[in-house]
Design an enzyme around this catalytic site. Sequence first.
Site, PDB file in Angstrom:
ATOM      1  N   ASN A 171      -5.968  -9.404  -7.853  1.00 57.75           N
ATOM      2  CA  ASN A 171      -6.084 -10.137  -6.595  1.00 57.75           C
ATOM      3  C   ASN A 171      -7.414 -10.857  -6.423  1.00 57.75           C
ATOM      4  OD1 ASN A 171      -6.420  -7.173  -6.540  1.00 57.75           O
ATOM      5  ND2 ASN A 171      -7.382  -7.542  -4.573  1.00 57.75           N
ATOM      6  N   ALA A 215       5.705  -8.552   1.014  1.00 58.98           N
ATOM      7  CA  ALA A 215       6.260  -9.819   1.510  1.00 58.98           C
ATOM      8  C   ALA A 215       5.195 -10.803   2.005  1.00 58.98           C
ATOM      9  CB  ALA A 215       7.261  -9.542   2.632  1.00 58.98           C
ATOM     10  N   HIS A 216       4.080 -10.281   2.544  1.00 54.78           N
ATOM     11  CA  HIS A 216       3.147 -11.218   3.190  1.00 54.78           C
ATOM     12  C   HIS A 216       2.314 -12.031   2.205  1.00 54.78           C
ATOM     13  CE1 HIS A 216      -0.935  -9.178   3.149  1.00 54.78           C
ATOM     14  NE2 HIS A 216      -0.191  -8.133   2.876  1.00 54.78           N
ATOM     15  N   THR A 247      13.194   4.471  10.657  1.00 57.69           N
ATOM     16  CA  THR A 247      14.186   3.448  10.998  1.00 57.69           C
ATOM     17  C   THR A 247      13.874   2.142  10.275  1.00 57.69           C
ATOM     18  OG1 THR A 247      14.436   4.466  13.161  1.00 57.69           O
ATOM     19  CG2 THR A 247      15.259   2.202  12.933  1.00 57.69           C
ATOM     20  N   GLN A 252       0.449  -9.776  -6.456  1.00 58.51           N
ATOM     21  CA  GLN A 252      -0.081 -11.143  -6.592  1.00 58.51           C
ATOM     22  C   GLN A 252       0.729 -11.983  -7.579  1.00 58.51           C
ATOM     23  OE1 GLN A 252      -2.528 -12.459  -4.768  1.00 58.51           O
ATOM     24  NE2 GLN A 252      -3.172 -10.590  -3.732  1.00 58.51           N
ATOM     25  N   CYS A 263      -9.705  -7.117   1.449  1.00 59.33           N
ATOM     26  CA  CYS A 263      -9.699  -5.760   1.991  1.00 59.33           C
ATOM     27  C   CYS A 263     -11.080  -5.134   1.885  1.00 59.33           C
ATOM     28  CB  CYS A 263      -8.690  -4.906   1.238  1.00 59.33           C
ATOM     29  SG  CYS A 263      -7.167  -5.775   0.930  1.00 59.33           S
ATOM     30  N   THR A 307       0.851  -1.194   0.000  1.00 58.12           N
ATOM     31  CA  THR A 307       0.000   0.000   0.000  1.00 58.12           C
ATOM     32  C   THR A 307       0.887   1.244   0.000  1.00 58.12           C
ATOM     33  OG1 THR A 307      -1.760  -1.167   1.153  1.00 58.12           O
ATOM     34  CG2 THR A 307      -1.780   1.232   1.311  1.00 58.12           C
TER      35      THR A 307
END
Length: 414
Positions: free
Chosen positions: A159, A218-219, A255, A197, A340, A74
């Site tokens: 998706n 990554a997820h 960071t 995707q 979502c 996002t």
Amino acid sequence: MTKDKIYFDYAATTPVDHEVFEAMKPYFTDIFGNASSIHQFGQEARSAVDNARKISADFFDCKGSEIIFTGGATEANNLALKGILQTLKISGQKQIANPEIIISPIEHHSILDTARALQKEGIVVKYVPVDNFGRIKAGELATLINLNTVLVSVMYANNEIGTIEPIREISNIIAEVKKDAKKSNGIYPLFHTDAVQAVEYLDCNVETLGVDMLTMSAHKIYGPKGVGLLYVKRGTPIARIMDGGAQESGMRAGTTNIASVVGLAKALELIRKQDRSKVMGLRDKLVESVMKQITGVKYNGSKKFRLPNNANFSFEGAEGEGIVVSLDMDGFGASTGSACAAEGLEPSHVLKAIGLSDLDAHASLRLTLGRGTTDEHISKIVTALPPIIDRLRSISGGQAKREFKDKVPDDFGC
Ligand code: PMP
């Protein structure tokens, strides 16, 4: 709690692979330094980030300096769109009087809503149409591009329905436009793709794709949540959208989340070891069984240009939400429309864009498979689904009243 349940929602998210988890662990406790610190604690963390950047760059076949780690897709999508428009503002570009961007109507909300936010600031947003299978009409793209077009953003794979977009064809069209001085000022239009995707299954070599920017998360690939990246081709005029520190070559303040970027890189590495054919065989078996056993079913999306792990159906006379809740009670995790949007009552914008009525869009079920899916899982869901559909249809006042005309999409020729 969900140990004995069966997961069919890999497009929403994936579990963290054990190897990924092991790779991440030391960076929470032992190697905890701030990668921006000059002491050895910091430098140790820094070298982990450098290594993760190198692995990521190898995967996408680009340079490490072209990778910007972000807090997920996002954020990467926001950066891609807003960052490009931001440079125009900063440089006070006079050549582009009224900037325009072009997107597809089936993008994820992180693109659609970002485009809408830009529209409120005066940017013109145009939509390149999709056909009934969800493939963008690439031929129409050239007619939408003009001297004001700064960016085209089209997702690599959808998706909800898994449709794979013709990214190379689009980049060729843009390259042709760039040769035409009447339509392009040389730099623009830039081309971005949301490859979230696609990364698990499709070739994501940025050179081959011909993109200026690419987003991943990554997820969706058995890595951790809350981390992703934006590939930005060297020389692309883009500005940061978040003020603060100078991390990520000044492009993403904050960071660095060492454990997460290490996990992202490990997840990318593991993709190469996957047998991608397995999931497609299981998906095909699932689709065949569902279509055979249940009447009044439509298979949404393309058959030919489709992610191997995606199946999306509409069951006439049955509510998608009801199907998902019933499946959940039977121990299956599935989804209707995009995860979502699952809380919203609006019918899926993707299903609407490919021509489904509100009723058929509301009757949709998305089943997405992954590395943990087995033959037994397919047999179990195929057994569980027909009585659920029957029950929901009887509640809603009747069985399937009509056969869908295009039960299985016939798009082999297009
Ligand atoms: N784009 C697509 C195509 C997606 O499927 C998702 C996740 N549903 C996103 C962007 C957003 O990714 P993230 O969760 O990393 O913000």
